[in-house]
Scaffold this active site. Structure first.
Site, PDB file in Angstrom:
ATOM      1  N   LYS A  23       0.901  -1.397  -0.148  1.00  0.00           N
ATOM      2  CA  LYS A  23       0.082  -0.093  -0.010  1.00  0.00           C
ATOM      3  C   LYS A  23       0.848   1.363  -0.038  1.00  0.00           C
ATOM      4  O   LYS A  23       0.613   2.169  -1.032  1.00  0.00           O
ATOM      5  CB  LYS A  23      -1.068   0.154   1.183  1.00  0.00           C
ATOM      6  CG  LYS A  23      -1.903  -1.142   1.260  1.00  0.00           C
ATOM      7  CD  LYS A  23      -2.714  -0.933   2.539  1.00  0.00           C
ATOM      8  CE  LYS A  23      -2.002  -0.867   3.888  1.00  0.00           C
ATOM      9  NZ  LYS A  23      -1.418  -2.358   4.095  1.00  0.00           N
ATOM     10  N   ARG A  75      -9.871   1.011   8.194  1.00  0.00           N
ATOM     11  CA  ARG A  75      -9.645  -0.385   8.434  1.00  0.00           C
ATOM     12  C   ARG A  75     -10.674  -1.290   9.302  1.00  0.00           C
ATOM     13  O   ARG A  75     -10.400  -2.261   9.826  1.00  0.00           O
ATOM     14  CB  ARG A  75      -8.218  -0.287   9.373  1.00  0.00           C
ATOM     15  CG  ARG A  75      -7.019  -0.516   8.700  1.00  0.00           C
ATOM     16  CD  ARG A  75      -6.069  -0.367   9.462  1.00  0.00           C
ATOM     17  NE  ARG A  75      -4.815  -1.207   9.435  1.00  0.00           N
ATOM     18  CZ  ARG A  75      -3.632  -0.809   8.880  1.00  0.00           C
ATOM     19  NH1 ARG A  75      -3.739   0.520   8.445  1.00  0.00           N
ATOM     20  NH2 ARG A  75      -2.473  -1.627   8.754  1.00  0.00           N
ATOM     21  N   ARG A  84      11.458  -5.780   4.939  1.00  0.00           N
ATOM     22  CA  ARG A  84      11.125  -4.033   4.745  1.00  0.00           C
ATOM     23  C   ARG A  84      12.047  -3.464   5.576  1.00  0.00           C
ATOM     24  O   ARG A  84      12.517  -3.549   6.627  1.00  0.00           O
ATOM     25  CB  ARG A  84       9.758  -3.814   5.139  1.00  0.00           C
ATOM     26  CG  ARG A  84       9.439  -2.207   5.042  1.00  0.00           C
ATOM     27  CD  ARG A  84       8.116  -1.925   5.391  1.00  0.00           C
ATOM     28  NE  ARG A  84       7.505  -2.759   6.303  1.00  0.00           N
ATOM     29  CZ  ARG A  84       6.039  -2.838   6.122  1.00  0.00           C
ATOM     30  NH1 ARG A  84       5.394  -2.352   5.389  1.00  0.00           N
ATOM     31  NH2 ARG A  84       5.573  -3.405   6.988  1.00  0.00           N
ATOM     32  N   ARG A  92      11.055  -1.660  11.057  1.00  0.00           N
ATOM     33  CA  ARG A  92      10.011  -1.221  12.087  1.00  0.00           C
ATOM     34  C   ARG A  92       9.887  -2.301  13.076  1.00  0.00           C
ATOM     35  O   ARG A  92      10.051  -3.579  12.794  1.00  0.00           O
ATOM     36  CB  ARG A  92       8.717  -1.146  11.055  1.00  0.00           C
ATOM     37  CG  ARG A  92       8.273   0.107  10.412  1.00  0.00           C
ATOM     38  CD  ARG A  92       7.129   0.035   9.360  1.00  0.00           C
ATOM     39  NE  ARG A  92       5.994  -0.639  10.095  1.00  0.00           N
ATOM     40  CZ  ARG A  92       4.951  -0.671   9.494  1.00  0.00           C
ATOM     41  NH1 ARG A  92       4.715  -0.289   8.262  1.00  0.00           N
ATOM     42  NH2 ARG A  92       3.766  -1.342   9.680  1.00  0.00           N
ATOM     43  N   ARG A 139      -0.475  -9.294  12.890  1.00  0.00           N
ATOM     44  CA  ARG A 139      -1.264  -8.266  12.132  1.00  0.00           C
ATOM     45  C   ARG A 139      -2.135  -8.951  11.098  1.00  0.00           C
ATOM     46  O   ARG A 139      -3.195  -8.371  10.554  1.00  0.00           O
ATOM     47  CB  ARG A 139      -0.202  -7.171  11.513  1.00  0.00           C
ATOM     48  CG  ARG A 139       0.258  -6.296  12.514  1.00  0.00           C
ATOM     49  CD  ARG A 139       1.753  -5.700  12.050  1.00  0.00           C
ATOM     50  NE  ARG A 139       1.626  -5.113  10.897  1.00  0.00           N
ATOM     51  CZ  ARG A 139       2.886  -4.861  10.264  1.00  0.00           C
ATOM     52  NH1 ARG A 139       4.064  -5.373  10.564  1.00  0.00           N
ATOM     53  NH2 ARG A 139       2.719  -4.471   8.803  1.00  0.00           N
TER      54      ARG A 139
HETATM   55  P1  AP5 Z   1       4.618  -1.747   1.968  1.00  0.00           P
HETATM   56  O1  AP5 Z   1       4.432  -0.712   0.793  1.00  0.00           O
HETATM   57  O2  AP5 Z   1       5.379  -1.096   2.977  1.00  0.00           O
HETATM   58  O3  AP5 Z   1       3.388  -2.299   2.295  1.00  0.00           O
HETATM   59  P2  AP5 Z   1       2.067  -1.651   3.288  1.00  0.00           P
HETATM   60  O4  AP5 Z   1       0.821  -2.468   2.550  1.00  0.00           O
HETATM   61  O5  AP5 Z   1       2.219  -0.111   3.223  1.00  0.00           O
HETATM   62  O6  AP5 Z   1       2.378  -2.294   4.500  1.00  0.00           O
HETATM   63  P3  AP5 Z   1       2.196  -2.085   6.139  1.00  0.00           P
HETATM   64  O7  AP5 Z   1       2.951  -3.015   6.826  1.00  0.00           O
HETATM   65  O8  AP5 Z   1       2.984  -0.731   6.339  1.00  0.00           O
HETATM   66  O9  AP5 Z   1       0.714  -1.977   6.175  1.00  0.00           O
HETATM   67  P4  AP5 Z   1       0.056  -2.140   7.326  1.00  0.00           P
HETATM   68  O10 AP5 Z   1      -1.325  -1.747   6.943  1.00  0.00           O
HETATM   69  O11 AP5 Z   1       0.417  -3.298   8.377  1.00  0.00           O
HETATM   70  O12 AP5 Z   1       1.035  -1.144   8.419  1.00  0.00           O
HETATM   71  P5  AP5 Z   1       0.452   0.496   8.761  1.00  0.00           P
HETATM   72  O13 AP5 Z   1       1.830   1.045   8.576  1.00  0.00           O
HETATM   73  O14 AP5 Z   1      -0.478   0.904   7.785  1.00  0.00           O
HETATM   74  O15 AP5 Z   1       5.520  -2.963   1.411  1.00  0.00           O
HETATM   75  C1  AP5 Z   1       6.121  -4.113   2.169  1.00  0.00           C
HETATM   76  C2  AP5 Z   1       7.260  -4.400   1.767  1.00  0.00           C
HETATM   77  O16 AP5 Z   1       7.192  -5.178   0.437  1.00  0.00           O
HETATM   78  C3  AP5 Z   1       8.383  -3.516   1.410  1.00  0.00           C
HETATM   79  O17 AP5 Z   1       9.594  -3.835   1.940  1.00  0.00           O
HETATM   80  C4  AP5 Z   1       8.326  -3.199  -0.147  1.00  0.00           C
HETATM   81  O18 AP5 Z   1       9.430  -2.648  -0.524  1.00  0.00           O
HETATM   82  C5  AP5 Z   1       7.849  -4.523  -0.447  1.00  0.00           C
HETATM   83  N1  AP5 Z   1       7.191  -4.508  -1.898  1.00  0.00           N
HETATM   84  C6  AP5 Z   1       5.992  -3.842  -1.800  1.00  0.00           C
HETATM   85  N2  AP5 Z   1       5.566  -4.011  -2.974  1.00  0.00           N
HETATM   86  C7  AP5 Z   1       6.140  -5.228  -3.488  1.00  0.00           C
HETATM   87  C8  AP5 Z   1       5.644  -6.046  -4.674  1.00  0.00           C
HETATM   88  N3  AP5 Z   1       4.960  -5.802  -5.593  1.00  0.00           N
HETATM   89  N4  AP5 Z   1       6.793  -6.936  -4.715  1.00  0.00           N
HETATM   90  C9  AP5 Z   1       7.839  -7.168  -3.913  1.00  0.00           C
HETATM   91  N5  AP5 Z   1       8.019  -6.552  -2.837  1.00  0.00           N
HETATM   92  C10 AP5 Z   1       7.145  -5.490  -2.554  1.00  0.00           C
HETATM   93  O19 AP5 Z   1      -0.016   0.357  10.142  1.00  0.00           O
HETATM   94  C11 AP5 Z   1       1.053   0.069  11.166  1.00  0.00           C
HETATM   95  C12 AP5 Z   1      -0.008  -0.021  12.588  1.00  0.00           C
HETATM   96  O20 AP5 Z   1      -0.613   1.211  12.820  1.00  0.00           O
HETATM   97  C13 AP5 Z   1      -1.148  -0.992  12.298  1.00  0.00           C
HETATM   98  O21 AP5 Z   1      -0.813  -2.376  12.759  1.00  0.00           O
HETATM   99  C14 AP5 Z   1      -2.148  -0.661  13.584  1.00  0.00           C
HETATM  100  O22 AP5 Z   1      -1.758  -0.646  15.072  1.00  0.00           O
HETATM  101  C15 AP5 Z   1      -1.869   1.022  13.230  1.00  0.00           C
HETATM  102  N6  AP5 Z   1      -2.832   1.403  12.172  1.00  0.00           N
HETATM  103  C16 AP5 Z   1      -2.907   2.065  11.180  1.00  0.00           C
HETATM  104  N7  AP5 Z   1      -3.843   2.395  10.387  1.00  0.00           N
HETATM  105  C17 AP5 Z   1      -4.918   2.297  11.335  1.00  0.00           C
HETATM  106  C18 AP5 Z   1      -6.132   2.457  11.071  1.00  0.00           C
HETATM  107  N8  AP5 Z   1      -6.767   2.790  10.285  1.00  0.00           N
HETATM  108  N9  AP5 Z   1      -6.845   1.867  12.446  1.00  0.00           N
HETATM  109  C19 AP5 Z   1      -6.300   1.211  13.587  1.00  0.00           C
HETATM  110  N10 AP5 Z   1      -5.050   1.320  13.722  1.00  0.00           N
HETATM  111  C20 AP5 Z   1      -4.150   1.619  12.554  1.00  0.00           C
END
Ligand code: AP5
Length: 212
Positions: free
Chosen positions: A13, A88, A122, A155, A166
């Site tokens: 994402k 979410r 990552r 992270r 997660r």
């Molecule tokens: P990346 O682009 O970082 O993936 P992502 O989907 O953004 O992953 P996140 O882990 O950041 O999502 P998440 O939803 O768990 O965490 P968030 O920060 O939102 O890509 C991942 C890796 O793969 C990278 O190394 C990249 O280079 C690689 N990659 C990407 N595309 C690729 C491809 N096509 N092929 C190969 N490799 C690839 O949330 C963190 C925490 O915050 C949550 O756990 C929760 O506690 C809290 N939180 C966040 N939002 C909310 C909400 N709305 N409500 C409540 N709590 C929330």
């Protein structure tokens, strides 16, 4: 244009939202990045949510909705924005519907085992939030951000056990939103199993169809 980039943890994402933000000149509004910034600065929100982030649980809806509502009312969001990681829960989606109408939800679909490998490898830039992967998207110089030269970090929630937690949280609380948005005719599935550029091309096609 108001877009939602949707999908399980590590689906790509943030990676895709950053590229789309550059291409379409829209701000990326990433809840995870905003929350990590609060935690790093030890703000009242940061102190409240740290334990949620560390364990991989979702933060409280009211706090997240307030944070997003404040962010999207800033001037840079007046022509639209890209939501990454929000909504979410069904509760968050309903609150978003009270705030605005989204145009398109891009749902990245990837096998869960692939996601674990993506998360564990990552690396992120703590300064500009650029995202890398040791194998799939390495920086030009190992451990250094291409964009701002800062030292990359892993992270805290990218340890394998937290990643699996997660994924369970996603399955229970977030996945039901897929049908919610599909029923509304706003959702396009994106095959996230290919490389970063292949995924991006599918998203650009879906967005450009919308603009016609
Ligand atoms: P990346 O682009 O970082 O993936 P992502 O989907 O953004 O992953 P996140 O882990 O950041 O999502 P998440 O939803 O768990 O965490 P968030 O920060 O939102 O890509 C991942 C890796 O793969 C990278 O190394 C990249 O280079 C690689 N990659 C990407 N595309 C690729 C491809 N096509 N092929 C190969 N490799 C690839 O949330 C963190 C925490 O915050 C949550 O756990 C929760 O506690 C809290 N939180 C966040 N939002 C909310 C909400 N709305 N409500 C409540 N709590 C929330």
């Amino acid at each position: 244009m108001k877009l939602v980039i949707f999908g399980p943890p590590s689906a790509g994402k943030g990676t895709q939202a950053q590229k789309l933000a550059e291409k379409y000149g829209l701000p990326q509004v990433a809840t995870g990045d905003l929350l990590r910034e609060h935690v790093a600065k030890k703000t009242p929100i940061g102190l409240k949510v740290k334990a949620y982030l560390d364990s991989g649980r979702l933060g409280p809806d009211d706090l997240i909705v307030q944070m997003i509502s404040e962010r999207v009312s800033k001037p840079d969001c007046k022509n639209g924005y890209i939501l990454d990681g929000f909504p979410r829960t069904i509760g968050q989606a309903r609150e978003l519907e009270k705030m605005t109408d989204v145009d398109l939800v891009l749902n990245i679909v990837v096998d869960f085992e692939v996601l674990v490998e993506r998360a564990v490898g990552r690396r992120i830039c703590p300064r500009c939030a650029a995202v890398y992967h040791v194998k799939f998207n390495p920086p030009k110089q190992e451990g250094v951000c291409d964009k701002c030269g800062s030292a990359l970090i892993q992270r805290d929630d990218d340890k394998e056990t937290t990643v699996r937690n997660r994924l369970n949280v996603y399955q229970d609380q977030t996945a039901p939103l897929v049908e919610h948005y599909r029923t509304k005719g706003k959702l396009v599935d994106i095959d996230g199993s290919g490389g970063i550029d292949a995924v991006q091309a599918q998203m650009v096609r879906a967005i450009d169809r919308l603009k016609k």
